[in-house]
Design an enzyme around this catalytic site. Structure first.
Site, mmCIF file in Angstrom:
data_model
loop_
_atom_site.group_PDB
_atom_site.id
_atom_site.type_symbol
_atom_site.label_atom_id
_atom_site.label_comp_id
_atom_site.label_asym_id
_atom_site.label_seq_id
_atom_site.Cartn_x
_atom_site.Cartn_y
_atom_site.Cartn_z
ATOM 1 N N ASP A 47 0.810 -1.208 0.000
ATOM 2 C CA ASP A 47 0.000 0.000 0.000
ATOM 3 C C ASP A 47 0.848 1.265 0.000
ATOM 4 O O ASP A 47 1.825 1.355 0.752
ATOM 5 C CB ASP A 47 -0.871 0.046 1.257
ATOM 6 C CG ASP A 47 -1.773 -1.158 1.410
ATOM 7 O OD1 ASP A 47 -1.895 -1.933 0.454
ATOM 8 O OD2 ASP A 47 -2.349 -1.314 2.501
ATOM 9 N N ARG A 155 -7.277 -0.129 11.652
ATOM 10 C CA ARG A 155 -6.028 0.101 10.921
ATOM 11 C C ARG A 155 -6.112 1.177 9.831
ATOM 12 O O ARG A 155 -7.164 1.618 9.421
ATOM 13 C CB ARG A 155 -5.552 -1.201 10.294
ATOM 14 C CG ARG A 155 -6.535 -1.905 9.374
ATOM 15 C CD ARG A 155 -5.912 -3.210 8.881
ATOM 16 N NE ARG A 155 -6.825 -4.028 8.074
ATOM 17 C CZ ARG A 155 -7.570 -5.003 8.559
ATOM 18 N NH1 ARG A 155 -7.548 -5.298 9.841
ATOM 19 N NH2 ARG A 155 -8.367 -5.708 7.754
ATOM 20 N N ASP A 156 -4.890 1.542 9.353
ATOM 21 C CA ASP A 156 -4.638 2.315 8.137
ATOM 22 C C ASP A 156 -5.049 3.783 8.249
ATOM 23 O O ASP A 156 -5.872 4.276 7.469
ATOM 24 C CB ASP A 156 -5.327 1.669 6.930
ATOM 25 C CG ASP A 156 -5.062 0.193 6.808
ATOM 26 O OD1 ASP A 156 -4.013 -0.256 7.288
ATOM 27 O OD2 ASP A 156 -5.899 -0.532 6.240
ATOM 28 N N GLU A 208 -10.857 -1.003 4.589
ATOM 29 C CA GLU A 208 -9.564 -0.550 5.093
ATOM 30 C C GLU A 208 -9.012 0.560 4.211
ATOM 31 O O GLU A 208 -9.635 0.974 3.233
ATOM 32 C CB GLU A 208 -8.576 -1.720 5.210
ATOM 33 C CG GLU A 208 -8.388 -2.560 3.988
ATOM 34 C CD GLU A 208 -7.525 -3.798 4.234
ATOM 35 O OE1 GLU A 208 -7.281 -4.157 5.394
ATOM 36 O OE2 GLU A 208 -7.084 -4.402 3.246
ATOM 37 N N TRP A 293 -5.130 -9.188 -3.160
ATOM 38 C CA TRP A 293 -4.605 -10.064 -2.131
ATOM 39 C C TRP A 293 -4.730 -11.545 -2.451
ATOM 40 O O TRP A 293 -4.008 -12.372 -1.891
ATOM 41 C CB TRP A 293 -5.273 -9.754 -0.786
ATOM 42 C CG TRP A 293 -4.647 -8.562 -0.149
ATOM 43 C CD1 TRP A 293 -5.187 -7.328 0.006
ATOM 44 C CD2 TRP A 293 -3.327 -8.489 0.386
ATOM 45 N NE1 TRP A 293 -4.281 -6.475 0.610
ATOM 46 C CE2 TRP A 293 -3.138 -7.164 0.853
ATOM 47 C CE3 TRP A 293 -2.278 -9.400 0.514
ATOM 48 C CZ2 TRP A 293 -1.951 -6.744 1.445
ATOM 49 C CZ3 TRP A 293 -1.099 -8.982 1.109
ATOM 50 C CH2 TRP A 293 -0.944 -7.671 1.565
#
Length: 489
Positions: A47, A155-156, A208, A293
């Site tokens: 990312d 997250r993120d 995300e 992914w």
């Protein structure tokens, strides 16, 4: 970013350092290596984790760092920008900011990285910060984490300054709840929750990597909307258009309930926009991770894994169905063009080569406009050879655009063979395909950039053929084409 820790270990174990003895003839000439997309010299890239424009340079992080002055050519600074965390902490996706007024106490104009600090033993995800005075080496803040809700799916963070409220804003995902949480702070160390957004749109599996930014509508800088981009289901991105008051995000009137997808291809994820700390940029530019992914760790590239998309200018445009996001390749990419080719012709029934444009490698640009006022199905076969190809097909009756890469790769990649399709409306009885082909990827911008398709391909070196096809007569085409120079040579 899912599975980041495992990939961080892969990076540590398998990377060849920047100073490694690598032949200049072989570096950036490896099989499948993109020639005008950024990929690191060696190792993993995932990312985008901090995009800023500062002191006349674009600074880009994946917790390695690369710089650029034009977003065409790149100077890789280091594969390891983060220092100081103990061995139980891994750095996950995040963002970077410039603390011009020393609100955090690390110094005026300090670079601050905000990221998810992953605890390897507990699997907990909390938000941490690191600081730097040169933008190259970041030091772990000993008071971390700065935001901890004791979650394994939190997250993120994207952190930015909100001028009207004079506060820092953090936009961060509660992944499996399909929510974006908003926090504010005056010092980047103490955070106050203000609101949640979601679930909405596509909320099948996971959210995300959120980003939030403003864009003008129809080029009117007195009429701006906020756009929130969210990566979903570990495979795609959706966006929402609305308003943000510094504490909460609300959808615009008549926002569709159905998802608005940023990229309708198979491999585009975790995009970030550049935050302009010089206040000189005219456009909002983003780049994304060209991967999915399902097979990101399994692709056959030998230099490492992963690369980023070409940079894209973002804008909002009003259509009959409402305001929509449009994306177009930055104009600076035109400096790579050579061997220009143009042709106007009526498509013949069947499959034909393009006389006069025969690339020796898959590093080129096509800009083709087709008439759609006659019933037909037509398109391109790209990366053809050895019985393999990528098919881009358009049906003028249904307005259905289909991309089929089922038989494109020269190696077996689990879960890779797929196709995608979308309804793409013609404009004034024409459909435009603006296509960028680069070794192992294709990026297709249709019409004015409302519908974009990004996908990996992995053909072998001899699969460089280009074919036109049509089922019927009556379709006219105007084509401009260029070979594109390698940015590494």
């Amino acid at each position: 970013m899912k599975f980041t820790f495992a990939l961080y270990i892969f990076l540590l174990a398998g990377i060849v350092s920047v100073n490694a003895q690598v032949s200049s003839d072989s570096l950036y000439s490896e099989a499948y290596r993109p020639q005008y997309h950024f990929s690191p010299q060696k190792g993993w890239i995932g990312d985008p984790s901090g995009f800023i424009y500062y002191q006349g340079k674009y600074h880009m992080y994946w917790w390695g760092k690369v710089e650029s002055t034009d977003l065409v050519h790149y100077n890789e600074i280091t594969p390891f920008a983060m220092t100081g965390a103990n061995s139980n902490i891994a750095y996950f996706t995040g963002s970077v900011l410039i603390d011009k007024d020393n609100s955090a106490g690390f110094g005026k104009d300090a670079y601050i990285a905000a990221y998810t600090a992953f605890e390897k033993d507990s699997k907990k995800q909390a938000q941490g910060i690191s600081f730097s005075h040169d933008g190259k080496a970041f030091h772990y803040y000993e008071g971390n984490p700065v935001l901890d809700i004791w979650s394994t799916e939190f997250r993120d963070p994207t952190v930015f300054w909100h001028e009207p409220t004079q506060k820092w804003v953090m936009v961060v995902a509660k992944a499996l709840e399909k929510k974006i949480k908003f926090y504010t702070s005056t010092d980047l160390k103490n955070w106050t929750w203000t609101s949640d957004f979601g679930p909405a749109g596509d909320h099948e599996k996971s959210w995300e990597c959120p980003d939030l930014f403003q864009l003008p509508v129809d080029g009117d800088f007195n009429n701006k909307k906020w756009v929130m981009v969210v990566s979903i289901n570990w495979a795609q991105e959706q966006y929402f258009i609305g308003d943000f008051d510094g504490t909460s995000f609300t959808l615009m009137d008549n926002h569709p309930d159905t998802p608005l997808y940023l990229d309708k291809g198979l491999d585009f994820y975790a995009s970030r926009t550049f935050r302009d700390y010089d206040n000189t940029l005219k456009n909002t530019v983003s780049m994304g991770w060209v991967a999915t992914w399902d097979y990101a760790q399994l692709v056959p590239s030998g230099y490492g894994k992963g690369f980023w998309s070409i940079p894209r200018n973002l804008n909002l445009k009003t259509y009959k169905e409402g305001i929509r996001l449009i994306q177009n390749p930055i104009e600076q990419l035109q400096t790579l063009r050579y061997k220009p080719f143009s042709i106007k012709r009526s498509l013949q029934v069947g499959i034909q080569n393009i006389p006069g444009f025969v690339p020796e490698e898959n590093v080129y640009e096509l800009d083709a406009t087709f008439s759609t006022d006659t019933s037909n199905t037509f398109g391109f076969n790209l990366c053809t050879g050895d019985g393999r190809k990528v098919v881009i097909s358009y049906d003028t009756d249904s307005h259905n655009l289909v991309i089929d890469r089922t038989h494109s790769a020269d190696v077996a990649i689990p879960k890779f063979s797929r196709m995608t399709h979308a309804l793409v409306e013609p404009i004034d009885n024409k459909i435009r395909f603006h296509i960028f082909v680069d070794k192992s990827s294709i990026e297709l911008f249709t019409n004015d950039g409302k519908d974009v398709f990004t996908l990996l391909t992995y053909p072998n070196a001899s699969q460089t053929g280009i074919e036109l096809f049509a089922q019927k007569k009556g379709t006219n085409m105007e084509l401009n084409a260029w070979m594109l120079k390698s940015i590494w040579k």
